[in-house]
Motif scaffolding. Sequence first.
Motif, PDB file in Angstrom:
ATOM      1  N   TRP A 216      12.632  -0.769  -7.346  1.00 26.94           N
ATOM      2  CA  TRP A 216      11.829  -2.000  -7.435  1.00 26.94           C
ATOM      3  C   TRP A 216      12.587  -3.177  -6.830  1.00 26.94           C
ATOM      4  O   TRP A 216      12.006  -4.005  -6.120  1.00 26.94           O
ATOM      5  N   ALA A 217      13.877  -3.263  -7.094  1.00 29.85           N
ATOM      6  CA  ALA A 217      14.668  -4.377  -6.558  1.00 29.85           C
ATOM      7  C   ALA A 217      14.650  -4.370  -5.036  1.00 29.85           C
ATOM      8  O   ALA A 217      14.496  -5.415  -4.397  1.00 29.85           O
ATOM      9  N   GLY A 218      14.780  -3.172  -4.445  1.00 27.88           N
ATOM     10  CA  GLY A 218      14.730  -3.071  -2.994  1.00 27.88           C
ATOM     11  C   GLY A 218      13.363  -3.464  -2.444  1.00 27.88           C
ATOM     12  O   GLY A 218      13.267  -4.132  -1.410  1.00 27.88           O
ATOM     13  N   LEU A 219      12.305  -3.056  -3.163  1.00 24.76           N
ATOM     14  CA  LEU A 219      10.949  -3.399  -2.728  1.00 24.76           C
ATOM     15  C   LEU A 219      10.712  -4.907  -2.825  1.00 24.76           C
ATOM     16  O   LEU A 219      10.140  -5.520  -1.913  1.00 24.76           O
ATOM     17  N   PHE A 220      11.158  -5.513  -3.928  1.00 24.19           N
ATOM     18  CA  PHE A 220      10.995  -6.968  -4.072  1.00 24.19           C
ATOM     19  C   PHE A 220      11.700  -7.701  -2.935  1.00 24.19           C
ATOM     20  O   PHE A 220      11.181  -8.666  -2.366  1.00 24.19           O
ATOM     21  N   ARG A 221      12.915  -7.242  -2.625  1.00 29.45           N
ATOM     22  CA  ARG A 221      13.679  -7.886  -1.546  1.00 29.45           C
ATOM     23  C   ARG A 221      12.945  -7.743  -0.213  1.00 29.45           C
ATOM     24  O   ARG A 221      12.869  -8.684   0.584  1.00 29.45           O
TER      25      ARG A 221
ATOM     26  N   GLU B 170       0.817  -1.215   0.000  1.00 33.50           N
ATOM     27  CA  GLU B 170       0.000   0.000   0.000  1.00 33.50           C
ATOM     28  C   GLU B 170       0.849   1.263   0.000  1.00 33.50           C
ATOM     29  O   GLU B 170       0.397   2.326  -0.416  1.00 33.50           O
ATOM     30  N   GLY B 171       2.093   1.167   0.444  1.00 35.03           N
ATOM     31  CA  GLY B 171       2.961   2.340   0.455  1.00 35.03           C
ATOM     32  C   GLY B 171       3.922   2.404  -0.711  1.00 35.03           C
ATOM     33  O   GLY B 171       4.784   3.282  -0.765  1.00 35.03           O
ATOM     34  N   GLN B 172       3.784   1.505  -1.684  1.00 31.48           N
ATOM     35  CA  GLN B 172       4.726   1.480  -2.804  1.00 31.48           C
ATOM     36  C   GLN B 172       4.399   2.562  -3.827  1.00 31.48           C
ATOM     37  O   GLN B 172       3.247   2.982  -3.950  1.00 31.48           O
TER      38      GLN B 172
END
Length: 429
Positions: A400-405, A389-391
Motif C-alpha cells: 500500500w505504501a508503494g502504491l500511495f507513493r 484499476e490495477g491495484q
Amino acid sequence: MNFSDVFEAIKKGAVVITVNQRLARHLLNKVEQAYIEEGCVAWVSPTIISLDAWLLQCWQQRFNRAEGAKVHRLMNKTLLTPEQTWVLWEGVIRRTSGAELLNVPATAKAASKARQLGEQWAISDGQLNDVAMNLDVSVFRQWHAEYKAVLQKGDWVDRVQLLALIGEWIEQSYLDCPQQLILTGFDVYTPTQKACWALLESKGCVVNEFSPYLQTSHTQRVAATDDKEQAALMAQWARERLNDKPNEVIGIVVPELEAMRETIETAFKNAFYPSVAYAVDVPFEKPYNVSLGLPLSAYLPVQQSLRLLQFFYQPLALSELCLLLRSPFISAGQAEWEGRARLEVMLRKKGLLTCSVKQLRNALQPFEQEEPLCPLLLQSLNKVIEQLEGQPRRTNPSTWAGLFRALLTSAGVQGDRELSSTEYQVFQA
C-alpha cells in the motif's frame, strides 16, 4: 573549548553530541561553513549528532564486531518505538480496575514519561517507598511492574533503557569507544548521563564541553498584564532589536511553549507584518520561527497529499475538490492555474455536490476538436486511474505504501514551482 578547538577536534574524528537535533543541524552548518572558508572542496562528514540519535546509532552498530565474537545477551532484543511503548502502556492500564474512568492514551504517555524520568535520574521503584504512598504512586508502581514484565516476556527494550545498555556494552568492549567526545547544549546532566561520560573517560575517551555562546549577567524585568500582552511585548522587542542589528540572532525562551504557540505566532505576525490581514498572506520564509515542531498533518503539502489519497478512493465534496484545484501541490498547479479556475466554474454550474476522480477526468475530456482545458492535469488523472484499476483489493502495508507513493507521484503532488526550504523538508519527511 571555543569553536576553533571544536573544529580542529572534528578534523581528527571527534564525536560531537548535542542536546537536540536542532543544535546538531546548526553546528553542522557552522562546521561546513568553516571548511568552505578554508578552501576545502571535500571533507569527511563530521559526526555531529543529538544524544538520542547517537544512542540509536550505537544500537544499530552493536553487531559491528569481529566475526565469531561472543554476542551479548541483550543484543538480540527488539527496540521499540515510542508509539509501540505507548500501546504497551495502554494495554497495561486498560487491564487495571477503574481504567474506564481514565483518558487511557494520555495516561499511557504520562506513565511512559514518568518511567523515563525515573530511569534518567536513577530513581528505582524501591526508592518510591520513601515517598508518601498516595494512590497515584501506588498505582504507577503496579503499572510499572507489569510493563517491565511485558517487556521481558516479549524480549523487547524501550528507548529509556538505551543509555544504560550502551554503557554496559562499552564497558564490556562490545562497542567501540570514541577517542574524543564533545558535549554541547546540556544545561544539566542526569545521573545516568554522568555515569556514561565517566565510563567513557575510564576507557580512554577524552570528554570535553563546548559552550557556543558567552552568557552575560545583564537582566531586565518587564511586567505584563496577561499572556497576550507579554507575547506582544516580546515580539515588538525582537522587531526593534532586528531593526537595529539585522544580522543578530535572538533566542526567546518560552515555558510551556506548546500551550502558548498560537498566541506567540499571532503576536509576531502582528509585529513583523502589521498590515497583513490574514495569516495565509504571511510569507512562507519568515525572519522568525518557533522551535517547537508542528505535526506533519499541520502543513499544507501533507494536507493536500492526504486529500488527494482520499479523492482517489471516494468522491469528494465539491468544496474539498475546489481546494485541490486551487492548490499548487498538484500537477501543473502554476502552469494551468487559469484553466483550473474555469474548470471549477464549470463544475459548479453543473450543480455537482460531490465528484469522483473519474468524473473529474471525464469533465476534462475535450469535445471533438477543442483543446483540453487542463491537459497536464488530465494526463496525470489518466495515470492515476490506470494505477487504481490495477491495484489489489487486499495486500500488505508495504505494498500500500508503494502504491500511495506512485499515486501521489502521478498526481504531481510537488507541483511545478520551486519549493521553499520548509516545503522541501516536509516532502522529504
